[in-house]
Design a protein around this motif. Structure first.
Motif, PDB file in Angstrom:
ATOM      1  N   VAL A  10       0.874  -1.166   0.000  1.00  0.00           N
ATOM      2  CA  VAL A  10       0.000   0.000   0.000  1.00  0.00           C
ATOM      3  C   VAL A  10       0.914   1.219   0.000  1.00  0.00           C
ATOM      4  CG1 VAL A  10      -1.758   1.280   1.269  1.00  0.00           C
ATOM      5  CG2 VAL A  10      -1.798  -1.233   1.260  1.00  0.00           C
ATOM      6  N   VAL A  11       0.682   2.134  -0.934  1.00  0.00           N
ATOM      7  CA  VAL A  11       1.558   3.298  -1.078  1.00  0.00           C
ATOM      8  C   VAL A  11       0.766   4.576  -0.790  1.00  0.00           C
ATOM      9  CG1 VAL A  11       3.041   4.592  -2.663  1.00  0.00           C
ATOM     10  CG2 VAL A  11       2.924   2.087  -2.821  1.00  0.00           C
ATOM     11  N   HIS A  12       1.354   5.432   0.026  1.00  0.00           N
ATOM     12  CA  HIS A  12       0.804   6.755   0.330  1.00  0.00           C
ATOM     13  C   HIS A  12       1.881   7.775  -0.027  1.00  0.00           C
ATOM     14  CE1 HIS A  12      -2.509   5.064   2.682  1.00  0.00           C
ATOM     15  NE2 HIS A  12      -1.609   4.234   3.190  1.00  0.00           N
ATOM     16  N   THR A  13       1.487   8.853  -0.695  1.00  0.00           N
ATOM     17  CA  THR A  13       2.440   9.877  -1.101  1.00  0.00           C
ATOM     18  C   THR A  13       1.877  11.259  -0.785  1.00  0.00           C
ATOM     19  OG1 THR A  13       3.264   8.484  -2.879  1.00  0.00           O
ATOM     20  CG2 THR A  13       3.758  10.818  -3.045  1.00  0.00           C
ATOM     21  N   ALA A  14       2.738  12.136  -0.317  1.00  0.00           N
ATOM     22  CA  ALA A  14       2.360  13.525  -0.061  1.00  0.00           C
ATOM     23  C   ALA A  14       3.550  14.422  -0.392  1.00  0.00           C
ATOM     24  CB  ALA A  14       1.949  13.721   1.391  1.00  0.00           C
ATOM     25  N   VAL A  15       3.250  15.666  -0.717  1.00  0.00           N
ATOM     26  CA  VAL A  15       4.276  16.653  -1.024  1.00  0.00           C
ATOM     27  C   VAL A  15       4.226  17.735   0.053  1.00  0.00           C
ATOM     28  CG1 VAL A  15       5.086  18.363  -2.708  1.00  0.00           C
ATOM     29  CG2 VAL A  15       4.120  16.177  -3.495  1.00  0.00           C
ATOM     30  N   PHE A  16       5.410  18.097   0.567  1.00  0.00           N
ATOM     31  CA  PHE A  16       5.510  19.099   1.628  1.00  0.00           C
ATOM     32  C   PHE A  16       6.476  20.200   1.225  1.00  0.00           C
ATOM     33  CE2 PHE A  16       4.174  15.247   3.698  1.00  0.00           C
ATOM     34  CZ  PHE A  16       3.181  15.684   4.550  1.00  0.00           C
ATOM     35  N   ALA A  17       6.162  21.422   1.642  1.00  0.00           N
ATOM     36  CA  ALA A  17       7.086  22.538   1.449  1.00  0.00           C
ATOM     37  C   ALA A  17       8.355  22.235   2.238  1.00  0.00           C
ATOM     38  CB  ALA A  17       6.464  23.839   1.940  1.00  0.00           C
ATOM     39  N   ALA A  18       9.495  22.511   1.637  1.00  0.00           N
ATOM     40  CA  ALA A  18      10.785  22.214   2.276  1.00  0.00           C
ATOM     41  C   ALA A  18      11.195  23.355   3.196  1.00  0.00           C
ATOM     42  CB  ALA A  18      11.848  21.944   1.222  1.00  0.00           C
ATOM     43  N   VAL A  19      10.404  23.549   4.231  1.00  0.00           N
ATOM     44  CA  VAL A  19      10.685  24.554   5.253  1.00  0.00           C
ATOM     45  C   VAL A  19      10.570  23.879   6.621  1.00  0.00           C
ATOM     46  CG1 VAL A  19       9.967  26.540   3.866  1.00  0.00           C
ATOM     47  CG2 VAL A  19       8.291  25.355   5.274  1.00  0.00           C
ATOM     48  N   PRO A  20      11.422  24.249   7.561  1.00  0.00           N
ATOM     49  CA  PRO A  20      11.400  23.595   8.873  1.00  0.00           C
ATOM     50  C   PRO A  20      10.025  23.582   9.543  1.00  0.00           C
ATOM     51  CG  PRO A  20      13.376  24.921   8.663  1.00  0.00           C
ATOM     52  CD  PRO A  20      12.520  25.222   7.451  1.00  0.00           C
ATOM     53  N   ALA A  21       9.232  24.617   9.341  1.00  0.00           N
ATOM     54  CA  ALA A  21       7.918  24.689   9.981  1.00  0.00           C
ATOM     55  C   ALA A  21       6.966  23.587   9.513  1.00  0.00           C
ATOM     56  CB  ALA A  21       7.292  26.064   9.722  1.00  0.00           C
ATOM     57  N   ARG A  22       7.242  22.928   8.398  1.00  0.00           N
ATOM     58  CA  ARG A  22       6.360  21.877   7.870  1.00  0.00           C
ATOM     59  C   ARG A  22       6.839  20.464   8.229  1.00  0.00           C
ATOM     60  NH1 ARG A  22       1.704  22.312   7.247  1.00  0.00           N
ATOM     61  NH2 ARG A  22       1.587  20.920   5.484  1.00  0.00           N
ATOM     62  N   VAL A  23       7.957  20.334   8.919  1.00  0.00           N
ATOM     63  CA  VAL A  23       8.459  19.002   9.293  1.00  0.00           C
ATOM     64  C   VAL A  23       7.467  18.294  10.219  1.00  0.00           C
ATOM     65  CG1 VAL A  23      10.285  17.761  10.516  1.00  0.00           C
ATOM     66  CG2 VAL A  23      10.875  19.562   8.878  1.00  0.00           C
ATOM     67  N   ALA A  24       6.896  19.000  11.160  1.00  0.00           N
ATOM     68  CA  ALA A  24       5.917  18.391  12.075  1.00  0.00           C
ATOM     69  C   ALA A  24       4.704  17.872  11.314  1.00  0.00           C
ATOM     70  CB  ALA A  24       5.490  19.388  13.150  1.00  0.00           C
ATOM     71  N   ALA A  25       4.265  18.601  10.302  1.00  0.00           N
ATOM     72  CA  ALA A  25       3.126  18.143   9.501  1.00  0.00           C
ATOM     73  C   ALA A  25       3.477  16.868   8.742  1.00  0.00           C
ATOM     74  CB  ALA A  25       2.685  19.245   8.530  1.00  0.00           C
ATOM     75  N   ALA A  26       4.685  16.796   8.213  1.00  0.00           N
ATOM     76  CA  ALA A  26       5.118  15.589   7.505  1.00  0.00           C
ATOM     77  C   ALA A  26       5.167  14.405   8.459  1.00  0.00           C
ATOM     78  CB  ALA A  26       6.491  15.824   6.864  1.00  0.00           C
ATOM     79  N   ALA A  40       7.244   1.168  16.785  1.00  0.00           N
ATOM     80  CA  ALA A  40       7.389   1.287  15.336  1.00  0.00           C
ATOM     81  C   ALA A  40       6.952   2.674  14.861  1.00  0.00           C
ATOM     82  CB  ALA A  40       6.593   0.193  14.619  1.00  0.00           C
ATOM     83  N   ALA A  41       5.871   3.203  15.424  1.00  0.00           N
ATOM     84  CA  ALA A  41       5.405   4.550  15.058  1.00  0.00           C
ATOM     85  C   ALA A  41       6.410   5.608  15.510  1.00  0.00           C
ATOM     86  CB  ALA A  41       4.038   4.825  15.663  1.00  0.00           C
ATOM     87  N   ALA A  42       6.982   5.420  16.690  1.00  0.00           N
ATOM     88  CA  ALA A  42       7.987   6.372  17.194  1.00  0.00           C
ATOM     89  C   ALA A  42       9.227   6.353  16.304  1.00  0.00           C
ATOM     90  CB  ALA A  42       8.355   6.046  18.639  1.00  0.00           C
ATOM     91  N   ASP A  43       9.661   5.160  15.889  1.00  0.00           N
ATOM     92  CA  ASP A  43      10.808   5.068  14.992  1.00  0.00           C
ATOM     93  C   ASP A  43      10.514   5.732  13.658  1.00  0.00           C
ATOM     94  OD1 ASP A  43      12.174   3.683  16.962  1.00  0.00           O
ATOM     95  OD2 ASP A  43      11.955   1.712  15.999  1.00  0.00           O
ATOM     96  N   LEU A  44       9.323   5.488  13.111  1.00  0.00           N
ATOM     97  CA  LEU A  44       8.938   6.102  11.846  1.00  0.00           C
ATOM     98  C   LEU A  44       8.931   7.628  11.977  1.00  0.00           C
ATOM     99  CD1 LEU A  44       6.627   5.118   9.137  1.00  0.00           C
ATOM    100  CD2 LEU A  44       5.915   7.149  10.375  1.00  0.00           C
ATOM    101  N   ALA A  45       8.373   8.141  13.062  1.00  0.00           N
ATOM    102  CA  ALA A  45       8.314   9.592  13.279  1.00  0.00           C
ATOM    103  C   ALA A  45       9.715  10.194  13.354  1.00  0.00           C
ATOM    104  CB  ALA A  45       7.530   9.905  14.550  1.00  0.00           C
ATOM    105  N   LEU A  46      10.621   9.527  14.056  1.00  0.00           N
ATOM    106  CA  LEU A  46      11.998  10.010  14.154  1.00  0.00           C
ATOM    107  C   LEU A  46      12.660  10.035  12.780  1.00  0.00           C
ATOM    108  CD1 LEU A  46      14.531  10.825  15.780  1.00  0.00           C
ATOM    109  CD2 LEU A  46      15.012   8.378  16.001  1.00  0.00           C
ATOM    110  N   ILE A  47      12.492   8.979  12.015  1.00  0.00           N
ATOM    111  CA  ILE A  47      13.095   8.911  10.683  1.00  0.00           C
ATOM    112  C   ILE A  47      12.556  10.010   9.786  1.00  0.00           C
ATOM    113  CG2 ILE A  47      13.185   7.516   8.566  1.00  0.00           C
ATOM    114  CD1 ILE A  47      13.374   5.045  10.503  1.00  0.00           C
ATOM    115  N   ALA A  52      13.283  14.739   6.669  1.00  0.00           N
ATOM    116  CA  ALA A  52      12.662  15.992   6.233  1.00  0.00           C
ATOM    117  C   ALA A  52      13.514  17.193   6.629  1.00  0.00           C
ATOM    118  CB  ALA A  52      11.257  16.108   6.816  1.00  0.00           C
ATOM    119  N   THR A  53      14.075  17.162   7.824  1.00  0.00           N
ATOM    120  CA  THR A  53      14.945  18.248   8.266  1.00  0.00           C
ATOM    121  C   THR A  53      16.177  18.354   7.365  1.00  0.00           C
ATOM    122  OG1 THR A  53      14.156  18.097  10.533  1.00  0.00           O
ATOM    123  CG2 THR A  53      16.309  19.131  10.205  1.00  0.00           C
TER     124      THR A  53
END
Length: 142
Positions: A10-26, A40-47, A52-53
Motif C-alpha cells: 500500500v503506497v501513500h504519497t504527499a508533497v511538503f514545502a521544504a521549510v522547517p515549519a512543515r516538518v511536524a506536519a510531515a 514502530a510509530a515512534a521510529d517512523l516519526a523520528l526517521i 525531512a529536516t
C-alpha cells in the motif's frame, strides 16, 4: 496465497514545502498514514523528522518555493519511508558522520541508521532519494 501476493504493498504519497515549519506536519501525516503504533510509530516519526529536516537544510528543495515528496510503502512486515528532494546536492551523497558533543546537529543520519531496519540513498533520480525501513512488528525478524 501466491508468491505474488506477499509483495503487494500500500503506497501513500504527499508533497511538503521544504521549510522547517512543515516538518511536524510531515511527521504527523506519516504516522497517521502508516497505521503504525508504539515503538514502530515512534521510529517512523523520528526517521521522517530527520530526513525531512535534512531536505530543509541541505538540498536544492530548500530554495524558496521548494518541496519534497514523502512516500510510505507499507508491506506486510515493514514500512518504507522515502524522501525525494529536488537535488542535486552540492555535496556528496548523504551519509552518517560523527558529531562532537559540542555540535548541536549532525547526528540525523546516524539516528536513522540506528533505528531503521535498513536504509539507503539513491542519487540517480535527478534528485536525492533517501529511504529507510521500519519493521511493523518487533518479532518480524531481521
Amino acid at each position: 496465497m501466491s508468491a505474488a501476493a506477499s509483495v503487494l504493498a500500500v503506497v501513500h504519497t504527499a508533497v511538503f514545502a521544504a521549510v522547517p515549519a512543515r516538518v511536524a506536519a510531515a511527521r504527523s501525516w506519516a504516522v497517521t498514514a502508516s497505521h503504525l503504533h508504539g515503538e514502530a510509530a515512534a521510529d517512523l516519526a523520528l526517521i521522517v523528522s530527520e530526513l525531512a529536516t535534512n531536505v530543509c537544510r541541505h538540498s536544492c528543495s530548500a530554495r524558496p518555493g521548494g518541496a519534497y515528496t514523502l512516500t510510505l510503502t507499507r508491506y506486510e512486515d515493514r514500512v518504507r519511508i522515502t524522501v525525494t528532494d529536488a537535488g542535486p546536492r552540492p555535496v556528496p551523497a548523504p551519509r552518517p558522520r560523527p558529531a562532537s558533543e559540542a555540535e548541536e546537529s549532525g547526528r540525523g543520519l546516524a539516528l536513522v541508521a540506528a533505528v531503521a531496519h535498513a536504509w539507503g540513498v539513491d542519487n540517480a533520480t535527478g534528485g536525492t532519494r533517501v529511504w529507510a525501513e521500519v519493521r511493523t512488528a518487533p518479532d518480524a525478524g531481521v
